[in-house]
Design an enzyme around this catalytic site. Structure first.
Site, PDB file in Angstrom:
ATOM      1  N   CYS A 153     -17.350 -81.260  -5.251  1.00 47.08           N
ATOM      2  CA  CYS A 153     -16.353 -82.267  -5.650  1.00 47.08           C
ATOM      3  C   CYS A 153     -16.863 -83.215  -6.736  1.00 47.08           C
ATOM      4  O   CYS A 153     -16.076 -83.907  -7.374  1.00 47.08           O
ATOM      5  CB  CYS A 153     -15.907 -83.070  -4.438  1.00 47.08           C
ATOM      6  SG  CYS A 153     -15.183 -82.026  -3.180  1.00 47.08           S
ATOM      7  N   HIS A 180     -12.634 -89.896  -6.559  1.00 47.69           N
ATOM      8  CA  HIS A 180     -12.316 -88.580  -6.013  1.00 47.69           C
ATOM      9  C   HIS A 180     -11.374 -88.781  -4.837  1.00 47.69           C
ATOM     10  O   HIS A 180     -11.604 -89.635  -3.985  1.00 47.69           O
ATOM     11  CB  HIS A 180     -13.618 -87.900  -5.565  1.00 47.69           C
ATOM     12  CG  HIS A 180     -13.392 -86.671  -4.746  1.00 47.69           C
ATOM     13  ND1 HIS A 180     -12.474 -85.709  -5.099  1.00 47.69           N
ATOM     14  CD2 HIS A 180     -13.962 -86.243  -3.577  1.00 47.69           C
ATOM     15  CE1 HIS A 180     -12.490 -84.742  -4.191  1.00 47.69           C
ATOM     16  NE2 HIS A 180     -13.379 -85.042  -3.266  1.00 47.69           N
ATOM     17  N   ASN A 193      -6.950 -83.140  -1.265  1.00 43.00           N
ATOM     18  CA  ASN A 193      -8.293 -83.098  -1.868  1.00 43.00           C
ATOM     19  C   ASN A 193      -8.393 -81.826  -2.719  1.00 43.00           C
ATOM     20  O   ASN A 193      -8.452 -80.722  -2.180  1.00 43.00           O
ATOM     21  CB  ASN A 193      -9.348 -83.109  -0.754  1.00 43.00           C
ATOM     22  CG  ASN A 193     -10.776 -83.046  -1.305  1.00 43.00           C
ATOM     23  OD1 ASN A 193     -10.990 -82.765  -2.484  1.00 43.00           O
ATOM     24  ND2 ASN A 193     -11.743 -83.296  -0.443  1.00 43.00           N
TER      25      ASN A 193
HETATM   26  N1  COA Z   1      -4.443 -82.835  13.800  1.00 40.40           N
HETATM   27  C1  COA Z   1      -4.568 -83.409  15.002  1.00 40.40           C
HETATM   28  N2  COA Z   1      -5.751 -83.639  15.585  1.00 40.40           N
HETATM   29  C2  COA Z   1      -6.855 -83.286  14.893  1.00 40.40           C
HETATM   30  C3  COA Z   1      -6.793 -82.686  13.638  1.00 40.40           C
HETATM   31  C4  COA Z   1      -5.520 -82.469  13.083  1.00 40.40           C
HETATM   32  N3  COA Z   1      -5.351 -81.898  11.873  1.00 40.40           N
HETATM   33  N4  COA Z   1      -8.049 -82.464  13.181  1.00 40.40           N
HETATM   34  C5  COA Z   1      -8.875 -82.903  14.151  1.00 40.40           C
HETATM   35  N5  COA Z   1      -8.158 -83.392  15.187  1.00 40.40           N
HETATM   36  C6  COA Z   1      -8.646 -83.967  16.419  1.00 40.40           C
HETATM   37  C7  COA Z   1     -10.038 -83.502  16.781  1.00 40.40           C
HETATM   38  O1  COA Z   1     -10.003 -82.258  17.437  1.00 40.40           O
HETATM   39  C8  COA Z   1     -10.502 -84.628  17.685  1.00 40.40           C
HETATM   40  O2  COA Z   1      -9.943 -84.434  18.941  1.00 40.40           O
HETATM   41  P1  COA Z   1     -10.785 -84.765  20.274  1.00 40.40           P
HETATM   42  O3  COA Z   1     -11.084 -86.251  20.187  1.00 40.40           O
HETATM   43  O4  COA Z   1      -9.853 -84.390  21.349  1.00 40.40           O
HETATM   44  O5  COA Z   1     -12.018 -83.918  20.183  1.00 40.40           O
HETATM   45  C9  COA Z   1      -9.840 -85.861  17.081  1.00 40.40           C
HETATM   46  O6  COA Z   1      -8.768 -85.375  16.269  1.00 40.40           O
HETATM   47  C10 COA Z   1     -10.773 -86.694  16.246  1.00 40.40           C
HETATM   48  O7  COA Z   1     -11.504 -85.820  15.396  1.00 40.40           O
HETATM   49  P2  COA Z   1     -12.443 -86.372  14.259  1.00 40.40           P
HETATM   50  O8  COA Z   1     -13.019 -85.210  13.506  1.00 40.40           O
HETATM   51  O9  COA Z   1     -13.388 -87.371  14.854  1.00 40.40           O
HETATM   52  O10 COA Z   1     -11.368 -87.133  13.363  1.00 40.40           O
HETATM   53  P3  COA Z   1     -11.601 -88.047  12.116  1.00 40.40           P
HETATM   54  O11 COA Z   1     -10.961 -89.353  12.341  1.00 40.40           O
HETATM   55  O12 COA Z   1     -13.038 -88.038  11.690  1.00 40.40           O
HETATM   56  O13 COA Z   1     -10.748 -87.306  11.018  1.00 40.40           O
HETATM   57  C11 COA Z   1     -11.134 -85.912   9.095  1.00 40.40           C
HETATM   58  C12 COA Z   1     -11.058 -85.988  10.644  1.00 40.40           C
HETATM   59  C13 COA Z   1     -11.510 -84.493   8.730  1.00 40.40           C
HETATM   60  C14 COA Z   1      -9.761 -86.256   8.562  1.00 40.40           C
HETATM   61  C15 COA Z   1     -12.181 -86.938   8.604  1.00 40.40           C
HETATM   62  O14 COA Z   1     -13.357 -86.795   9.335  1.00 40.40           O
HETATM   63  C16 COA Z   1     -12.486 -86.777   7.158  1.00 40.40           C
HETATM   64  O15 COA Z   1     -11.619 -86.868   6.306  1.00 40.40           O
HETATM   65  N6  COA Z   1     -13.769 -86.592   6.836  1.00 40.40           N
HETATM   66  C17 COA Z   1     -14.205 -86.445   5.462  1.00 40.40           C
HETATM   67  C18 COA Z   1     -13.886 -85.082   4.997  1.00 40.40           C
HETATM   68  C19 COA Z   1     -13.955 -84.981   3.515  1.00 40.40           C
HETATM   69  O16 COA Z   1     -13.544 -85.859   2.815  1.00 40.40           O
HETATM   70  N7  COA Z   1     -14.446 -83.837   3.071  1.00 40.40           N
HETATM   71  C20 COA Z   1     -14.527 -83.556   1.698  1.00 40.40           C
HETATM   72  C21 COA Z   1     -15.554 -84.415   1.035  1.00 40.40           C
HETATM   73  S1  COA Z   1     -15.468 -84.108  -0.665  1.00 40.40           S
END
Ligand code: COA
Length: 324
Positions: free
Chosen positions: A115, A251, A281
């Site tokens: 990215c 980004h 993204n």
């Molecule tokens: N819909 C509903 N629930 C979801 C889900 C979705 N699409 N994706 C994950 N969950 C659930 C998980 O299973 C978890 O459930 P649990 O508590 O029962 O285990 C819960 O939501 C929380 O998961 P978590 O991964 O802690 O959520 P989060 O708040 O961290 O959000 C992302 C997840 C991926 C949105 C977030 O971590 C993120 O954006 N991270 C950065 C990723 C990124 O930017 N990557 C590219 C970098 S260039």
């Protein structure tokens, strides 16, 4: 001798016509529009149709930047394409794009820094222009992440979209690119990656299709800390403060990451160019796409001070301070 600088002459971008909404994703995995908007700020993303490729998107973005500047491909003397989803291993995407646009002879290559690739491309093009090795460069960020996204994995498939953005950089007597800062740390290689590669042989690829792998919450935490420090480092080195910034063009990975950074910087969200809701993204394409959107709708004006910042798999990260 008068120092040579590089400035942004024009911008362009392209998104595929096909749209994948949060409601579409609700029918594919266990998720909800509300969860996706709350956790990421994303409402829809554009993805390529069967047969449509990254090169198609890069060509449209490049043609749009050339048209905005009233230039032809023969006016360029460098093409850099940042991507992690090239059409083929070689010829590289820069060369393939040159062939599409109709230029000859000048250097063309691709850069792979996930990215942060567009910032890396900007840094390289800026250096080549400043050292007199190029006069006018096309720098493109283009991705078709939908091709390596697992649409049964709700933790990743909600995030990614496809698109391409392009800028034309050219030599100038006044500074446009004020500074670039690029970094990497391979210690984080297992937090965000795509597992397959040609050198591992084809058996693995034949067995199953690989997809993006991500430890989302850890990526989130490191991204916020790293990008907040980088923004301060960039501004400090230039001797400017947040109040001097006209626009922050980050980004577009996650609205919550962007909000956390702006809170740490004390920068109002009104001065941030946000396209995440519409584009998702798009990895290395996201900054030049957002830039072009804000240039074309009149928010970004000549003479304004802009800060670009990106973070991606590797980890790689980088920033650029730009007088537009
Ligand atoms: N819909 C509903 N629930 C979801 C889900 C979705 N699409 N994706 C994950 N969950 C659930 C998980 O299973 C978890 O459930 P649990 O508590 O029962 O285990 C819960 O939501 C929380 O998961 P978590 O991964 O802690 O959520 P989060 O708040 O961290 O959000 C992302 C997840 C991926 C949105 C977030 O971590 C993120 O954006 N991270 C950065 C990723 C990124 O930017 N990557 C590219 C970098 S260039």
């Amino acid at each position: 001798m008068t120092p040579v600088h590089a400035r942004i002459r024009s911008t362009g971008h392209c998104v595929p016509e096909r749209v994948l909404t949060n409601q579409d994703l609700e029918r594919m995995v266990t998720t909800s529009d509300e969860w996706i908007r709350d956790r990421t700020g994303i409402e829809r993303r554009h993805i390529v149709s069967p047969g449509e490729t990254n090169l198609d998107l890069c060509e449209k973005a490049a043609r749009s930047a050339l048209a905005a500047a009233g230039l032809e491909a023969s006016d360029l003397d460098l093409i850099l394409v940042a991507t992690t989803t090239p059409n083929q291993v070689f010829p590289n995407m820069g060369v393939l794009l040159q062939e599409r646009l109709g230029g000859h002879g000048y250097p063309c290559t691709s850069l792979e820094a996930a990215c942060a690739g567009f910032i890396y491309g900007l840094a390289v093009a800026n250096s080549l222009i400043q050292t007199g090795q190029a006069h006018r460069a096309l720098v493109v960020g283009g991705e078709t992440l939908s091709r390596i996204t697992d649409y049964t994995d709700r933790s990743t498939c909600i995030l990614f979209g496809d698109g391409a953005g392009a800028v034309i950089l050219e030599a100038a007597s006044e500074p446009g690119i004020l500074s670039t800062h690029i970094h990497a740390d391979g210690a984080y290689k297992d937090l965000l990656y795509y597992p397959s590669g040609i050198s591992q042989g084809f058996d693995r690829l034949r067995e199953s299709v690989d997809f993006i792998q991500m430890k989302g919450s850890e990526v989130f935490r490191v991204a916020v800390n790293t990008l907040s420090h980088l923004a301060l480092e960039t501004l400090e080195k230039a001797g400017v403060g947040c109040a001097d910034l006209s626009w922050f063009v980050p980004h577009q990975a996650n609205l919550r990451i962007i909000q956390a950074i702006t809170r740490k910087l004390g920068l109002p969200l009104e001065r941030v160019v946000l396209t995440i809701a519409e584009h998702g993204n798009t990895s290395t394409a996201s900054i030049p796409m957002a830039l072009d959107v804000a240039v074309r709708d009149g928010r970004i004006q000549r003479g304004q001070l802009l800060l670009f910042e990106a973070f991606g798999g590797g980890f790689t990260w980088g920033s650029a301070l730009v007088r537009y």
